[in-house]
Design an enzyme around this catalytic site. Structure first.
Site, PDB file in Angstrom:
ATOM      1  N   ALA A 123       2.643  -3.546   7.634  1.00 19.91           N
ATOM      2  CA  ALA A 123       3.317  -4.838   7.833  1.00 19.91           C
ATOM      3  C   ALA A 123       2.420  -5.804   8.606  1.00 19.91           C
ATOM      4  CB  ALA A 123       4.638  -4.633   8.567  1.00 19.91           C
ATOM      5  N   ASP A 124       1.709  -5.285   9.607  1.00 18.56           N
ATOM      6  CA  ASP A 124       0.800  -6.125  10.393  1.00 18.56           C
ATOM      7  C   ASP A 124      -0.324  -6.690   9.536  1.00 18.56           C
ATOM      8  OD1 ASP A 124       2.281  -5.634  12.649  1.00 18.56           O
ATOM      9  OD2 ASP A 124       1.005  -3.981  13.351  1.00 18.56           O
ATOM     10  N   GLU A 125      -0.656  -5.979   8.456  1.00 18.67           N
ATOM     11  CA  GLU A 125      -1.754  -6.398   7.588  1.00 18.67           C
ATOM     12  C   GLU A 125      -1.238  -6.994   6.264  1.00 18.67           C
ATOM     13  OE1 GLU A 125      -4.337  -3.030   7.255  1.00 18.67           O
ATOM     14  OE2 GLU A 125      -4.841  -3.036   9.400  1.00 18.67           O
ATOM     15  N   CYS A 126       0.006  -7.505   6.320  1.00 20.81           N
ATOM     16  CA  CYS A 126       0.625  -8.255   5.211  1.00 20.81           C
ATOM     17  C   CYS A 126       0.985  -7.408   3.989  1.00 20.81           C
ATOM     18  CB  CYS A 126      -0.277  -9.414   4.769  1.00 20.81           C
ATOM     19  SG  CYS A 126      -0.550 -10.628   6.064  1.00 20.81           S
ATOM     20  N   ARG A 179       0.873  -1.177   0.000  1.00 16.87           N
ATOM     21  CA  ARG A 179       0.000   0.000   0.000  1.00 16.87           C
ATOM     22  C   ARG A 179       0.912   1.230   0.000  1.00 16.87           C
ATOM     23  NH1 ARG A 179      -2.805  -0.476   5.880  1.00 16.87           N
ATOM     24  NH2 ARG A 179      -2.967  -2.635   5.142  1.00 16.87           N
TER      25      ARG A 179
END
Length: 460
Positions: free
Chosen positions: A397-400, A354
């Site tokens: 990063a937490d959401e890939c 993103r």
């Protein structure tokens, strides 16, 4: 019968398949293999078989069970004997087709029982028994002489210390430079202001008696703004810190292109073709434009030899190869270094990347202000403006969306700001690991802990 030749026949050691032409100086090799007297070579050489020209590198692993394994496989069919590529053979050309594999089948005889004549014959088979660890490039039909032969230990050393596998053209270029200046190959291009560095130091034997920490190898000739994806192999004598290196998007892949950079100017990476021959040719073309009369003759001489060798090897000298064009379509964002970021990205579900919280122009403005901040208050103000970017990348990063953190880290490196080394390290290391690009994570970690602006970046 000649006394030396009689001793050779009675010698119980294994016959070296390279015969009197063997270049190995390793005492362990000579302890295991016997070699025919050189003055008898003319009587021992059979007619040389012709093989289909192939541009590929084959690395044979010298495991302790190779002799026993080869003996057991004597009765197997040719196709079966060329299948064991996982443990004994690593093909390093980018797209090896099934038909290519068929042309390189194992036809060697049992080395323990072979005669000198059989040993000489097996020299010409690129999938013959792996008694001697080599990299062999077969271009016999094109009469490339000498064939590319590099000790496998060099390949293993580069992989272990630099964490990447160098492509075939890297070794072909070393062979080319060795013809130009055998005594000091690293300075073969000195007359045009280029020097071979990095992994080339391994081929020159510079590391033979050197012991360094793992991190030190990773920063050997790693310039201040070099991303982990870049492995520098050439430098110039310019004060701008001009250097050229291979660029790969994943540590397990072969490099798609080469890039150049002036480390003292900026972090922009200029694309230099798909192989080192093309990169040097592009460099020479640019050097011509400088109009330097002292290098004019040297440029012409080198370029003629370079183009001739590339033609013989069938090397693509175009500025933008098909692989480079394919790569352009995979870029998810254009980083500060201009070469772009290629990471796994699921377009359908919009997972993998993103955009950063700030566009490139705004981010660059904040980083520049931070770099030029003279007071603690000014610095703190810049960091406050950047905090949303850091937070956003962490959430990504937490959401890939691992590409976001990598983009941020690469932009920090490319910009040149030196007070965010630990931040760049944090985002690069964590996201590279999440993408299974652990080698890049190790490189980023070593580089950010010892990031130098010097132009003398050798660890030797």
């Amino acid at each position: 019968m000649n006394g030396d030749y009689e001793k050779y026949l009675k010698d119980k050691r294994i016959s070296c398949k390279y015969g009197a032409k063997c270049y190995q100086q390793n005492p362990a090799h000579h302890e295991k293999y016997k070699h025919p007297p050189k003055r008898k070579l003319k009587n021992l050489q059979p007619s040389i078989k012709k093989f289909k020209a192939e541009n590929k590198v084959i690395v044979r692993n010298n495991d302790s069970d190779s002799d026993e394994e080869d003996s057991k496989n004597q009765t197997n069919s040719d196709s079966e004997s060329s299948v064991d590529t996982k443990n004994r053979t690593l093909r390093v050309n980018n797209d090896v087709s099934d038909s290519d594999s068929e042309t390189s089948k194992d036809t060697s005889d049992d080395a323990e029982e072979s005669s000198p004549e059989q040993s000489a014959q097996s020299t010409n088979n690129d999938e013959s028994k792996g008694d001697i660890p080599k990299i062999i490039s077969t271009n016999i039909a094109k009469k490339i002489n000498p064939s590319l032969e590099i000790d496998e230990e060099w390949v293993k050393f580069i992989k272990e210390k630099f964490l990447v596998t160098m492509p075939e053209d890297f070794y072909q270029f070393w062979n080319f430079c060795k013809k130009i200046k055998p005594a000091n190959t690293l300075e073969a291009l000195r007359e045009v202001g280029l020097y071979l560095i990095g992994p080339f130091d391994v081929l020159a034997g510079k590391f033979s008696s050197i012991k360094k920490s793992p991190d030190e190898y990773l920063i050997h000739w790693r310039y201040y703004r070099d991303p982990p994806e870049m492995q520098t192999v050439l430098r110039s004598d310019e004060p701008t810190g001009y250097h050229i290196g291979y660029f790969r998007d994943s540590p397990g892949d072969l490099p798609t292109l080469l890039v150049s950079n002036h480390s003292k100017k900026n972090g922009i990476l200029t694309q230099m073709g798909g192989n080192i021959f093309s990169a040097v040719n592009i460099f020479l073309e640019e050097l011509k434009k400088s109009g330097n009369p002292f290098k004019k003759m040297a440029i012409g001489t080198l370029q003629t030899a370079l183009l001739k060798q590339a033609d013989l090897l069938g090397i693509d000298m175009s500025k933008k190869t098909e692989e480079m064009i394919k790569r352009e379509k995979k870029i998810v964002t254009r980083t500060f270094n201009k070469v772009g970021l290629v990471i796994p990205y699921d377009k359908k579900n919009d997972v993998g990347y993103r955009p950063l919280a700030l566009d490139n122009k705004a981010l660059e403005t904040y980083l520049t202000k931070l770099q030029n901040a003279k007071t603690k208050e000014e610095k703190q103000a810049c960091l406050s403006g950047l905090q949303p970017v850091f937070t956003f990348a962490s959430i990504a990063a937490d959401e890939c969306d691992f590409g976001t953190g990598i983009e941020l880290g690469l932009n920090i490196i490319s910009h040149g700001v030196d007070c965010l080394n630990s931040t760049a390290e944090q985002f690069l290391v964590s996201n590279y690991k999440l993408l299974n690009r652990d080698e890049f994570a190790k490189i980023a970690e070593a580089h950010m802990k010892n990031r130098r602006k010097s132009l003398n970046l050798s660890i030797l």
